[in-house]
Design an enzyme around this catalytic site. Structure first.
Site, PDB file in Angstrom:
ATOM      1  N   GLY A 143       0.740  -1.163  -0.134  1.00  0.00           N
ATOM      2  CA  GLY A 143       0.018   0.076   0.026  1.00  0.00           C
ATOM      3  C   GLY A 143       0.937   1.392  -0.187  1.00  0.00           C
ATOM      4  O   GLY A 143       1.807   1.268  -0.614  1.00  0.00           O
ATOM      5  N   ILE A 145       2.172   3.057   2.113  1.00  0.00           N
ATOM      6  CA  ILE A 145       3.355   3.501   3.150  1.00  0.00           C
ATOM      7  C   ILE A 145       4.207   2.620   3.300  1.00  0.00           C
ATOM      8  O   ILE A 145       5.317   2.819   2.580  1.00  0.00           O
ATOM      9  CB  ILE A 145       3.024   2.682   4.323  1.00  0.00           C
ATOM     10  CG1 ILE A 145       1.613   3.623   5.248  1.00  0.00           C
ATOM     11  CG2 ILE A 145       3.625   2.829   5.619  1.00  0.00           C
ATOM     12  CD1 ILE A 145       0.980   3.707   6.787  1.00  0.00           C
ATOM     13  N   THR A 218       5.284  -1.562  12.808  1.00  0.00           N
ATOM     14  CA  THR A 218       4.536   0.541  12.224  1.00  0.00           C
ATOM     15  C   THR A 218       2.987   0.172  12.281  1.00  0.00           C
ATOM     16  O   THR A 218       2.247   1.030  12.057  1.00  0.00           O
ATOM     17  CB  THR A 218       5.422   0.823  11.867  1.00  0.00           C
ATOM     18  OG1 THR A 218       5.323   0.784  11.015  1.00  0.00           O
ATOM     19  CG2 THR A 218       6.726   0.997  12.262  1.00  0.00           C
ATOM     20  N   ARG A 220       0.098  -3.751  13.243  1.00  0.00           N
ATOM     21  CA  ARG A 220      -0.337  -3.888  14.373  1.00  0.00           C
ATOM     22  C   ARG A 220       1.053  -5.229  15.235  1.00  0.00           C
ATOM     23  O   ARG A 220       1.295  -5.840  14.641  1.00  0.00           O
ATOM     24  CB  ARG A 220      -2.139  -4.172  13.910  1.00  0.00           C
ATOM     25  CG  ARG A 220      -3.367  -3.518  13.369  1.00  0.00           C
ATOM     26  CD  ARG A 220      -2.942  -2.094  14.418  1.00  0.00           C
ATOM     27  NE  ARG A 220      -4.538  -1.507  14.262  1.00  0.00           N
ATOM     28  CZ  ARG A 220      -4.100  -0.735  13.754  1.00  0.00           C
ATOM     29  NH1 ARG A 220      -2.629   0.137  13.762  1.00  0.00           N
ATOM     30  NH2 ARG A 220      -4.886   0.511  13.930  1.00  0.00           N
ATOM     31  N   GLU A 249      -1.945  -3.302  24.039  1.00  0.00           N
ATOM     32  CA  GLU A 249      -1.907  -2.394  24.535  1.00  0.00           C
ATOM     33  C   GLU A 249      -2.699  -1.296  24.988  1.00  0.00           C
ATOM     34  O   GLU A 249      -3.632  -1.680  25.233  1.00  0.00           O
ATOM     35  CB  GLU A 249      -2.147  -1.452  23.341  1.00  0.00           C
ATOM     36  CG  GLU A 249      -0.052  -1.712  21.843  1.00  0.00           C
ATOM     37  CD  GLU A 249      -0.325  -0.901  21.009  1.00  0.00           C
ATOM     38  OE1 GLU A 249       0.162  -1.210  19.497  1.00  0.00           O
ATOM     39  OE2 GLU A 249      -1.480  -0.365  20.196  1.00  0.00           O
ATOM     40  N   HIS A 268       3.123   3.189  19.582  1.00  0.00           N
ATOM     41  CA  HIS A 268       1.851   3.094  18.974  1.00  0.00           C
ATOM     42  C   HIS A 268       1.925   4.508  18.280  1.00  0.00           C
ATOM     43  O   HIS A 268       0.918   5.324  18.601  1.00  0.00           O
ATOM     44  CB  HIS A 268       1.216   2.833  19.414  1.00  0.00           C
ATOM     45  CG  HIS A 268      -0.253   2.332  18.200  1.00  0.00           C
ATOM     46  ND1 HIS A 268      -0.913   0.767  18.060  1.00  0.00           N
ATOM     47  CD2 HIS A 268      -0.090   2.786  16.814  1.00  0.00           C
ATOM     48  CE1 HIS A 268      -1.434   1.435  16.960  1.00  0.00           C
ATOM     49  NE2 HIS A 268      -0.938   2.073  16.013  1.00  0.00           N
ATOM     50  N   ALA A 270       3.893   6.305  16.009  1.00  0.00           N
ATOM     51  CA  ALA A 270       4.685   5.832  14.159  1.00  0.00           C
ATOM     52  C   ALA A 270       3.618   7.284  13.679  1.00  0.00           C
ATOM     53  O   ALA A 270       4.280   8.132  12.221  1.00  0.00           O
ATOM     54  CB  ALA A 270       4.197   4.737  13.782  1.00  0.00           C
TER      55      ALA A 270
END
Length: 302
Positions: A143, A145, A218, A220, A249, A268, A270
């Site tokens: 994708g 990213i 970065t 899940r 988390e 979490h 990023a």
């Protein structure tokens, strides 16, 4: 329209009725839910019980992409729309993935501790790091990213491969997952958490990576089996990891990954830049306008 920003953030725009609430302040959140018509949601899971306490709720707007923290079925049952905003955090996350790769390769955690203890120079020869240039980086995901990160890594001098749910055999950089892992010195995770991707990087798949490889996540936390990751680090098969996400988390203080000098960690965040917030609020505000006017929502999930 009453909007609840469920995060330790600020939003000040004339004419907008926005209240904020820390994700850790459960009492305040419960008190604000009955009047909330829109929730701008970040990470704290939204459950059916939360929706039951919010009779006026019309929209949950995810500030980000992943909606695994929202009970989508409960929202649909109550007539609450859910939308996200794919791609708005892509630049920040790609840059952070690169940061974690560099930090793990250059053993930043260990050097930081040594320096603060007055032992930073001369450096311990055992802490000699490595460079991204000349290494093969495997990206899980194709994708936005991963595409941005691919350009950054190529510019540095890495060979970049990727895998994706849809096979792309005509692209010489595409590989099936196991082939990608066998070829990679660094692997970076950029896929959503689903039933199919839960513990995708398990003990057997981590063993496919080249000896001395680095794992970066970065996306899940539960895409990686953390117990298997610890064992692979203990055995020396993996040289390090860079983690912005965890299976639980907020990450528990007793998580063994937090005690390791070969693991770089972040909570979490990023995505967390001023620029990302600006892009988030641009979409979130537009969807509130669309909700008020009856127009179709941007990036509606349910």
């Amino acid at each position: 329209m009453r909007i609840l920003l469920h995060y330790d953030g600020e939003f000040e725009r004339p004419g907008w009725d926005v209240v904020t609430c820390s994700e850790q302040d459960e009492a305040r959140f419960a008190g604000l839910l009955p009047d909330a018509e829109v929730i701008w949601h970040v990470l704290r899971p939204l459950t059916g019980a939360d929706f039951d306490r919010a009779p006026k709720l019309r929209l949950v707007q995810k500030l980000g992409t992943g909606v695994n923290t929202i009970d989508l079925d409960a929202a649909e049952e109550r007539g609450v729309a859910v939308a996200n905003m794919p791609g708005r955090n892509a630049q920040a996350v790609a840059e952070t993935a690169l940061l974690l790769m560099l930090a793990a390769l250059r053993k930043v955690v260990a050097f930081d501790a040594h320096t603060r203890a007055g032992r930073g120079w001369p450096a311990d020869p055992a802490l000699t790091g490595g460079e991204i240039a000349g290494r093969t980086v495997g990206l899980l995901g194709g994708g936005e990213i991963a595409t941005l990160l691919r350009g950054m890594l190529t510019a540095i001098g890495a060979t970049v491969l990727y895998t994706s749910r849809t096979p792309r055999p005509d692209d010489p950089a595409w590989r099936p997952l196991d082939d990608l892992l066998r070829a990679s010195d660094i692997v970076s995770v950029h896929i959503p958490l689903t039933d199919e991707t839960h513990h995708l990087l398990d003990r057997d798949r981590l063993a496919l990576l080249r000896p001395g490889a680095v794992v970066v996540n970065t996306a899940r936390g539960a895409v990686i089996d953390e117990r298997a990751l610890v064992d692979a680090l203990d055995s020396g098969h993996l040289a390090g990891a860079g983690l912005d996400v965890f299976e639980q988390e907020p990450v528990a203080p007793g998580n063994p990954l937090l005690k390791r000098e070969d693991v770089v960690v972040m909570p979490h965040v990023a995505w967390l830049t001023h620029e990302t917030w600006d892009r988030y609020f641009e979409v979130a505000m537009e969807n509130v306008r669309r909700l008020e006017s009856g127009a179709d929502l941007l990036h509606r999930v349910r």
